[in-house]
Design an enzyme around this catalytic site. Structure first.
Site, PDB file in Angstrom:
ATOM      1  N   THR A 147     -56.075 -71.960  49.429  1.00  9.96           N
ATOM      2  CA  THR A 147     -55.223 -71.555  48.327  1.00  9.96           C
ATOM      3  C   THR A 147     -54.063 -71.845  48.201  1.00  9.96           C
ATOM      4  O   THR A 147     -53.347 -72.536  47.411  1.00  9.96           O
ATOM      5  CB  THR A 147     -55.449 -70.202  48.145  1.00  9.96           C
ATOM      6  OG1 THR A 147     -56.124 -69.450  49.398  1.00  9.96           O
ATOM      7  CG2 THR A 147     -56.389 -69.812  46.751  1.00  9.96           C
ATOM      8  N   THR A 173     -54.807 -65.396  49.795  1.00  9.08           N
ATOM      9  CA  THR A 173     -53.834 -66.005  50.793  1.00  9.08           C
ATOM     10  C   THR A 173     -53.479 -64.977  51.913  1.00  9.08           C
ATOM     11  O   THR A 173     -53.324 -64.051  51.659  1.00  9.08           O
ATOM     12  CB  THR A 173     -52.523 -66.142  49.773  1.00  9.08           C
ATOM     13  OG1 THR A 173     -52.564 -67.025  48.710  1.00  9.08           O
ATOM     14  CG2 THR A 173     -51.348 -66.789  50.620  1.00  9.08           C
ATOM     15  N   ALA A 208     -48.490 -64.005  50.080  1.00  6.05           N
ATOM     16  CA  ALA A 208     -49.543 -63.342  51.107  1.00  6.05           C
ATOM     17  C   ALA A 208     -49.889 -61.821  50.656  1.00  6.05           C
ATOM     18  O   ALA A 208     -51.175 -61.302  50.864  1.00  6.05           O
ATOM     19  CB  ALA A 208     -49.473 -63.533  52.510  1.00  6.05           C
ATOM     20  N   CYS A 248     -51.582 -61.944  46.691  1.00 12.49           N
ATOM     21  CA  CYS A 248     -52.586 -62.664  46.495  1.00 12.49           C
ATOM     22  C   CYS A 248     -53.683 -62.376  47.468  1.00 12.49           C
ATOM     23  O   CYS A 248     -53.398 -62.761  48.662  1.00 12.49           O
ATOM     24  CB  CYS A 248     -52.426 -64.169  46.481  1.00 12.49           C
ATOM     25  SG  CYS A 248     -53.736 -65.093  45.984  1.00 12.49           S
TER      26      CYS A 248
END
Length: 189
Positions: free
Chosen positions: A12, A178, A172, A175
């Site tokens: 990603t 991530t 991170a 998302c």
């Protein structure tokens, strides 16, 4: 990047920042299959062309490796001409029936230019030296822009590595596709 097929493995968030004659591409390590994390330590950032080019991918993992191979071939055919190699790859991507179905995007950079190659076969150079792709790309992009464009003395002294790491960690946190297992590659002039 929207995950169209839950049976494919996806990778990603990729972030590229060019600043003060340095460029870094960073990627997270998470690979997802549908809504399941399959791997936490994937390497989505690679060096190509005798370490003169760095690249990162987001999207379907198998599709991205196909594009890496194609890009390597174009770089061998056009050594030292990253833009030309990327445009040639984009032409193939648009015209080839098989390649048109690939679900991936790439960021590529050398000592002088950073480029985003989209899933539609577009080749784009970011205006401000910052580019991001993948499901966490917009979060990483916003964080990186905020850190780079701040005018106080503290931000002017931040290292490029710090900016990239901070922006990726923010992505991170937001998302779900991530993670914060960040791998970076750097080219400096």
């Amino acid at each position: 990047m929207e995950h169209k097929d839950n049976s494919k493995m996806y990778g990603t968030t990729i972030l590229c920042i060019r600043r003060n004659n340095h460029v870094i591409i960073a990627g997270d390590g998470q690979v997802s299959l549908g809504h399941t994390v399959m791997k936490n330590s994937a390497k989505k950032v690679k060096r190509l062309a005798n370490d003169t080019v760095i690249t990162g991918f987001a999207g379907a993992t198998a599709d991205a490796f196909t594009l890496f191979e194609r890009l390597e071939g174009k770089l061998e055919k056009h050594p030292g001409q990253l833009l030309r190699a990327c445009v040639e790859l984009a032409k193939d991507w648009r015209m080839d029936r098989y390649l048109r179905r690939l679900e991936a995007m790439m960021i590529v950079a050398d000592k002088s230019v950073s480029l985003v190659i989209s899933g539609n076969g577009d080749v784009l150079e970011p205006e401000n030296g910052i580019a991001a792709i993948g499901s966490g790309g917009n979060y990483a992009l916003a964080a990186a822009k905020a850190l780079c464009e701040s005018n106080d003395k503290f931000s002017q002294n931040m290292t490029l590595e710090y900016i990239v790491t901070t922006a990726m960690n923010i992505a991170a946190e937001i998302c779900i596709y991530t993670n914060n297992n960040i791998i970076m590659e750097k080219i400096e002039d």
